[in-house]
Design a protein around this motif. Structure first.
Motif, PDB file in Angstrom:
ATOM      1  N   SER A  19       0.941  -1.423   0.086  1.00 37.23           N
ATOM      2  CA  SER A  19       0.008   0.013  -0.097  1.00 37.23           C
ATOM      3  C   SER A  19       0.819   1.161  -0.168  1.00 37.23           C
ATOM      4  N   THR A  20       2.094   1.450   0.835  1.00 36.15           N
ATOM      5  CA  THR A  20       2.863   2.291   0.918  1.00 36.15           C
ATOM      6  C   THR A  20       3.366   2.836  -0.339  1.00 36.15           C
ATOM      7  N   ALA A  21       4.126   1.417  -1.056  1.00 35.35           N
ATOM      8  CA  ALA A  21       4.659   1.699  -2.280  1.00 35.35           C
ATOM      9  C   ALA A  21       3.505   2.093  -3.491  1.00 35.35           C
ATOM     10  N   THR A  32       0.292   2.547 -10.671  1.00 37.12           N
ATOM     11  CA  THR A  32       0.368   1.719  -9.625  1.00 37.12           C
ATOM     12  C   THR A  32       1.236   0.784  -9.568  1.00 37.12           C
ATOM     13  N   TYR A  33       1.338   0.187  -8.298  1.00 37.60           N
ATOM     14  CA  TYR A  33       2.412  -0.475  -7.798  1.00 37.60           C
ATOM     15  C   TYR A  33       2.506  -1.706  -8.736  1.00 37.60           C
ATOM     16  N   SER A  34       1.358  -2.340  -9.202  1.00 41.63           N
ATOM     17  CA  SER A  34       1.351  -3.533  -9.987  1.00 41.63           C
ATOM     18  C   SER A  34       2.068  -3.145 -11.381  1.00 41.63           C
ATOM     19  N   GLN A  35       1.783  -1.875 -12.009  1.00 39.40           N
ATOM     20  CA  GLN A  35       2.339  -1.453 -13.281  1.00 39.40           C
ATOM     21  C   GLN A  35       3.752  -1.285 -12.802  1.00 39.40           C
ATOM     22  N   PHE A  38       5.471  -4.708 -13.273  1.00 42.05           N
ATOM     23  CA  PHE A  38       5.367  -5.014 -14.623  1.00 42.05           C
ATOM     24  C   PHE A  38       6.736  -4.178 -15.397  1.00 42.05           C
ATOM     25  N   LEU A  39       6.997  -3.071 -14.995  1.00 36.87           N
ATOM     26  CA  LEU A  39       7.905  -2.140 -16.065  1.00 36.87           C
ATOM     27  C   LEU A  39       9.363  -2.825 -15.285  1.00 36.87           C
ATOM     28  N   VAL A  40       9.568  -2.885 -13.955  1.00 38.55           N
ATOM     29  CA  VAL A  40      10.932  -3.177 -13.441  1.00 38.55           C
ATOM     30  C   VAL A  40      11.088  -4.666 -13.829  1.00 38.55           C
ATOM     31  N   THR A  41      10.116  -5.437 -13.960  1.00 39.64           N
ATOM     32  CA  THR A  41      10.437  -6.973 -14.234  1.00 39.64           C
ATOM     33  C   THR A  41      10.991  -6.873 -15.743  1.00 39.64           C
ATOM     34  N   LEU A  42      10.424  -5.917 -16.746  1.00 42.46           N
ATOM     35  CA  LEU A  42      10.758  -6.116 -17.988  1.00 42.46           C
ATOM     36  C   LEU A  42      12.413  -5.519 -18.085  1.00 42.46           C
ATOM     37  N   LEU A  43      12.517  -4.456 -17.134  1.00 43.03           N
ATOM     38  CA  LEU A  43      13.598  -3.902 -17.049  1.00 43.03           C
ATOM     39  C   LEU A  43      14.922  -4.935 -16.904  1.00 43.03           C
ATOM     40  N   SER A  44      14.608  -5.766 -16.100  1.00 40.25           N
ATOM     41  CA  SER A  44      15.735  -6.779 -15.386  1.00 40.25           C
ATOM     42  C   SER A  44      15.883  -7.879 -16.260  1.00 40.25           C
ATOM     43  N   GLN A  45      15.064  -8.182 -17.417  1.00 40.59           N
ATOM     44  CA  GLN A  45      14.885  -9.420 -18.101  1.00 40.59           C
ATOM     45  C   GLN A  45      15.927  -9.123 -19.255  1.00 40.59           C
ATOM     46  N   LYS A  46      16.450 -10.334 -19.647  1.00 43.82           N
ATOM     47  CA  LYS A  46      17.124 -10.389 -20.780  1.00 43.82           C
ATOM     48  C   LYS A  46      16.479 -10.042 -22.061  1.00 43.82           C
ATOM     49  N   ASN A  47      15.712 -11.248 -22.367  1.00 50.18           N
ATOM     50  CA  ASN A  47      15.048 -11.111 -23.836  1.00 50.18           C
ATOM     51  C   ASN A  47      13.367 -11.824 -23.169  1.00 50.18           C
ATOM     52  N   PRO A  48      13.045 -10.946 -22.675  1.00 50.37           N
ATOM     53  CA  PRO A  48      11.573 -11.012 -22.201  1.00 50.37           C
ATOM     54  C   PRO A  48      10.456 -11.167 -23.114  1.00 50.37           C
ATOM     55  N   THR A  49       9.851 -12.428 -22.971  1.00 46.11           N
ATOM     56  CA  THR A  49       8.579 -12.821 -23.863  1.00 46.11           C
ATOM     57  C   THR A  49       7.374 -12.873 -22.852  1.00 46.11           C
ATOM     58  N   LEU A  57       6.178 -12.517 -12.991  1.00 47.83           N
ATOM     59  CA  LEU A  57       5.292 -11.734 -12.277  1.00 47.83           C
ATOM     60  C   LEU A  57       4.425 -12.491 -11.270  1.00 47.83           C
ATOM     61  N   GLY A  58       4.438 -14.045 -11.490  1.00 52.31           N
ATOM     62  CA  GLY A  58       3.778 -15.007 -10.785  1.00 52.31           C
ATOM     63  C   GLY A  58       2.117 -14.784 -11.088  1.00 52.31           C
ATOM     64  N   VAL A  59       1.838 -14.582 -12.367  1.00 51.64           N
ATOM     65  CA  VAL A  59       0.597 -14.516 -13.000  1.00 51.64           C
ATOM     66  C   VAL A  59       0.575 -15.352 -14.400  1.00 51.64           C
TER      67      VAL A  59
END
Lengths: 148, 148
Positions: A19-21, A32-35, A38-49, A57-59
């Motif tokens: 909630s704080t985040a 939102t935190y969930s958005q 999404f962005l940060v995960t893309l940033l940290s991945q090499k060749n994301p599909t 993301l666990g979804v």
DNA sequence: AACTGATTGTCAAGTAGTTAACATTAGTTT
DNA sequence: AAACTAATGTTAACTACTTGACAATCAGTT
């Protein structure tokens, strides 16, 4: 010790943390935190599909698929086909998306650093390790169940 | 220390914990973890109203309102009017609901005790205290922000 | 007693996830 | 090469939540 107590405490803590985040991100970056995740995960991945992202993301894959256009429409994300592969999609942050992801991550990091400074009595490094170990035990338990 | 790491670890741990509980409850009592929380919360409250329950569960009044009939239809819950009060509803577990809540709580407690036995190196009591303290700091921070 | 303000429970509309089914594509086996 | 098998991304239908609006009721003040 009542094991329910610690599971409740954990749930409550995570709720407050997220909630704080979410509040900080909405106020300062209009996401939102969930958005953000999404962005940060893309940033940290090499060749994301999409499929890979879903796992991170666990979804479900469906959930990711439904959200893609939101990020594409706002020019945060470039979706293209992997060359020589008609099956997998390639997800790449645009420059704009990259900047948003980086700046919001740095911002949140700093905000939490300030807050956690008030928890100087806690060894966060060690706490993280302990929690990871408990997680491992739970996963291990689950796997041994599945094997049986 | 990267504060993002510990927030991720916490989220992952809670996900695994809740998934484990959900799986155990579905398999043994044919209810979800969220239905379990609903029942157990009712069990532990003195004179629960929908509004009170919503606050305990950390969801909106609307969310509780929408779920009431599910529990009533299955004869887990008796909904009546508080005598001498036409505004508040009184929620009471039926005998059936009470048994389900108690047995599933005891069951889950025991299952987690077994799992946590493998984490004997962790002082759960102390861990719970630490997590509660961090939660307090976060809430305190939020309140001081609101006051400003 | 009447007014005001807050609280309660519900509804409608919207959001973000789920599972199941599907067409398409890629990789493996025969 | 053809034929399975498995993986990918999308869609449809469903679930569980949200917020905002609302009528009804309660409690306090005049």
């Amino acid at each position: 010790m009542n094991s329910r107590r610690i599971t409740f405490t954990l749930n409550e803590l995570v709720y407050v943390l997220n909630s704080t985040a979410d509040r900080l991100l909405r106020a300062n970056f209009d996401i939102t935190y969930s958005q953000f995740l999404f962005l940060v995960t893309l940033l940290s991945q090499k060749n994301p599909t999409p499929s890979h992202l879903a796992e991170c993301l666990g979804v479900s894959r469906a959930a990711v698929s439904q959200r893609l256009s939101w990020f594409q429409d706002r020019n945060f994300l470039k979706i293209s086909k992997v060359s020589g592969n008609d099956k997998n999609l390639s997800l790449k942050l645009t420059r704009k998306g990259e900047i948003l992801a980086t700046q919001s991550a740095d911002f949140l990091e700093e905000e939490f650093r300030i807050i956690f400074d008030h928890a100087a009595f806690v060894d966060l490094e060690k706490l993280d390790k302990t929690l990871s170990q408990i997680k491992s035990i739970l996963i291990q338990n689950q796997e041994s169940r599945n094997a049986a």
